[in-house]
Scaffold this motif. Structure first.
Motif, PDB file in Angstrom:
ATOM      1  N   ASN A  43       0.821  -1.218   0.000  1.00 24.98           N
ATOM      2  CA  ASN A  43       0.000   0.000   0.000  1.00 24.98           C
ATOM      3  C   ASN A  43       0.852   1.264   0.000  1.00 24.98           C
ATOM      4  O   ASN A  43       0.489   2.266  -0.603  1.00 24.98           O
ATOM      5  CB  ASN A  43      -0.960  -0.012   1.188  1.00 24.98           C
ATOM      6  CG  ASN A  43      -2.052  -1.044   1.023  1.00 24.98           C
ATOM      7  OD1 ASN A  43      -2.486  -1.341  -0.087  1.00 24.98           O
ATOM      8  ND2 ASN A  43      -2.481  -1.632   2.118  1.00 24.98           N
ATOM      9  N   ARG A  46       3.377   0.715  -3.687  1.00 27.14           N
ATOM     10  CA  ARG A  46       2.699   0.430  -4.964  1.00 27.14           C
ATOM     11  C   ARG A  46       3.649  -0.138  -6.026  1.00 27.14           C
ATOM     12  O   ARG A  46       3.811   0.443  -7.109  1.00 27.14           O
ATOM     13  CB  ARG A  46       1.983   1.673  -5.494  1.00 27.14           C
ATOM     14  CG  ARG A  46       0.800   2.074  -4.662  1.00 27.14           C
ATOM     15  CD  ARG A  46      -0.265   1.012  -4.689  1.00 27.14           C
ATOM     16  NE  ARG A  46      -1.372   1.356  -3.805  1.00 27.14           N
ATOM     17  CZ  ARG A  46      -2.466   0.638  -3.711  1.00 27.14           C
ATOM     18  NH1 ARG A  46      -2.600  -0.459  -4.407  1.00 27.14           N
ATOM     19  NH2 ARG A  46      -3.413   0.993  -2.892  1.00 27.14           N
ATOM     20  N   ASP A  48       5.170  -2.646  -9.004  1.00 24.08           N
ATOM     21  CA  ASP A  48       4.583  -3.252 -10.199  1.00 24.08           C
ATOM     22  C   ASP A  48       4.382  -4.758 -10.006  1.00 24.08           C
ATOM     23  O   ASP A  48       3.457  -5.341 -10.570  1.00 24.08           O
ATOM     24  CB  ASP A  48       5.503  -3.028 -11.415  1.00 24.08           C
ATOM     25  CG  ASP A  48       5.707  -1.554 -11.702  1.00 24.08           C
ATOM     26  OD1 ASP A  48       4.702  -0.829 -11.833  1.00 24.08           O
ATOM     27  OD2 ASP A  48       6.869  -1.114 -11.770  1.00 24.08           O
ATOM     28  N   ILE A  68      -4.090  -8.038  -0.657  1.00 25.92           N
ATOM     29  CA  ILE A  68      -3.498  -7.125  -1.643  1.00 25.92           C
ATOM     30  C   ILE A  68      -4.424  -7.001  -2.849  1.00 25.92           C
ATOM     31  O   ILE A  68      -4.686  -5.898  -3.335  1.00 25.92           O
ATOM     32  CB  ILE A  68      -2.084  -7.603  -2.047  1.00 25.92           C
ATOM     33  CG1 ILE A  68      -1.100  -7.299  -0.913  1.00 25.92           C
ATOM     34  CG2 ILE A  68      -1.634  -6.941  -3.358  1.00 25.92           C
ATOM     35  CD1 ILE A  68       0.281  -7.912  -1.090  1.00 25.92           C
ATOM     36  N   LEU A  69      -4.945  -8.128  -3.332  1.00 29.43           N
ATOM     37  CA  LEU A  69      -5.844  -8.088  -4.493  1.00 29.43           C
ATOM     38  C   LEU A  69      -7.178  -7.412  -4.168  1.00 29.43           C
ATOM     39  O   LEU A  69      -7.788  -6.806  -5.045  1.00 29.43           O
ATOM     40  CB  LEU A  69      -6.069  -9.494  -5.050  1.00 29.43           C
ATOM     41  CG  LEU A  69      -4.855 -10.094  -5.761  1.00 29.43           C
ATOM     42  CD1 LEU A  69      -5.108 -11.546  -6.132  1.00 29.43           C
ATOM     43  CD2 LEU A  69      -4.476  -9.281  -6.993  1.00 29.43           C
ATOM     44  N   ALA A  71      -7.395  -4.838  -2.232  1.00 30.10           N
ATOM     45  CA  ALA A  71      -7.052  -3.416  -2.280  1.00 30.10           C
ATOM     46  C   ALA A  71      -6.757  -2.955  -3.706  1.00 30.10           C
ATOM     47  O   ALA A  71      -7.046  -1.819  -4.066  1.00 30.10           O
ATOM     48  CB  ALA A  71      -5.841  -3.142  -1.390  1.00 30.10           C
ATOM     49  N   ASP A  72      -6.167  -3.837  -4.511  1.00 23.36           N
ATOM     50  CA  ASP A  72      -5.799  -3.504  -5.885  1.00 23.36           C
ATOM     51  C   ASP A  72      -5.934  -4.751  -6.764  1.00 23.36           C
ATOM     52  O   ASP A  72      -5.004  -5.553  -6.859  1.00 23.36           O
ATOM     53  CB  ASP A  72      -4.355  -2.984  -5.941  1.00 23.36           C
ATOM     54  CG  ASP A  72      -3.929  -2.592  -7.351  1.00 23.36           C
ATOM     55  OD1 ASP A  72      -4.725  -2.762  -8.300  1.00 23.36           O
ATOM     56  OD2 ASP A  72      -2.791  -2.123  -7.510  1.00 23.36           O
ATOM     57  N   PRO A  73      -7.091  -4.927  -7.396  1.00 20.33           N
ATOM     58  CA  PRO A  73      -7.342  -6.121  -8.211  1.00 20.33           C
ATOM     59  C   PRO A  73      -6.351  -6.310  -9.371  1.00 20.33           C
ATOM     60  O   PRO A  73      -6.233  -7.400  -9.910  1.00 20.33           O
ATOM     61  CB  PRO A  73      -8.759  -5.904  -8.745  1.00 20.33           C
ATOM     62  CG  PRO A  73      -9.374  -4.911  -7.828  1.00 20.33           C
ATOM     63  CD  PRO A  73      -8.251  -4.052  -7.330  1.00 20.33           C
ATOM     64  N   LYS A  74      -5.624  -5.256  -9.730  1.00 15.16           N
ATOM     65  CA  LYS A  74      -4.661  -5.361 -10.829  1.00 15.16           C
ATOM     66  C   LYS A  74      -3.248  -5.691 -10.342  1.00 15.16           C
ATOM     67  O   LYS A  74      -2.312  -5.730 -11.133  1.00 15.16           O
ATOM     68  CB  LYS A  74      -4.642  -4.056 -11.627  1.00 15.16           C
ATOM     69  CG  LYS A  74      -5.941  -3.825 -12.372  1.00 15.16           C
ATOM     70  CD  LYS A  74      -5.874  -2.603 -13.246  1.00 15.16           C
ATOM     71  CE  LYS A  74      -7.124  -2.561 -14.092  1.00 15.16           C
ATOM     72  NZ  LYS A  74      -7.713  -1.286 -14.259  1.00 15.16           N
ATOM     73  N   ALA A  75      -3.077  -5.915  -9.046  1.00 12.12           N
ATOM     74  CA  ALA A  75      -1.752  -6.222  -8.481  1.00 12.12           C
ATOM     75  C   ALA A  75      -1.186  -7.490  -9.116  1.00 12.12           C
ATOM     76  O   ALA A  75      -1.918  -8.438  -9.396  1.00 12.12           O
ATOM     77  CB  ALA A  75      -1.849  -6.385  -6.972  1.00 12.12           C
TER      78      ALA A  75
END
Length: 118
Positions: A43, A46, A48, A68-69, A71-75
């Motif tokens: 978090n 960020r 890649d 993590i996913l 919070a950010d599905p594109k992680a």
């Protein structure tokens, strides 16, 4: 240059992965020793790509992957696991990990896995 967060409870393994990645043009922006630290650093930084061990204290890699996913599905998370943990590897992939690397691994295996992340 892709930014990477390296997560493993073994200091030696973090240093090994970091050296391999930096030698191949990746920027290691952070390290974490367990799943809780991984979420916090993800978090904050960020990255890649995240390389994530499965078996760790406090919170395992699969639980951290899910958070993590969320919070950010594109992680982009790549699981790194010891041999003999096929059930956990399968669970990690079904939970959203991009791929997995089995320990012990060779440098070309980790670089190839990260190169496959767009």
């Amino acid at each position: 240059m892709k930014k990477v967060l390296v997560v493993d409870d073994a200091t030696f393994m973090r240093l090994t992965i970091k050296a391999m990645l930096e030698k191949n043009g990746y920027e290691v922006v952070g390290e974490a020793a367990n799943g809780l630290e991984a979420i916090e650093k993800f978090n904050q930084l960020r990255p890649d790509i995240v390389t994530m061990d499965i078996t760790m204290p406090d919170m395992d890699g699969i639980e951290a992957l899910k958070k993590i996913l969320a919070a950010d599905p594109k992680a982009n998370v790549i699981m790194v696991s010891a041999m003999g943990q096929e059930v956990l590897v399968r669970e990690a992939i079904l939970s959203g990990a991009k791929t997995f690397i089995v320990k012990p691994f060779k440098e070309d295996q980790i670089i190839k896995a990260l190169a496959g992340i767009k």
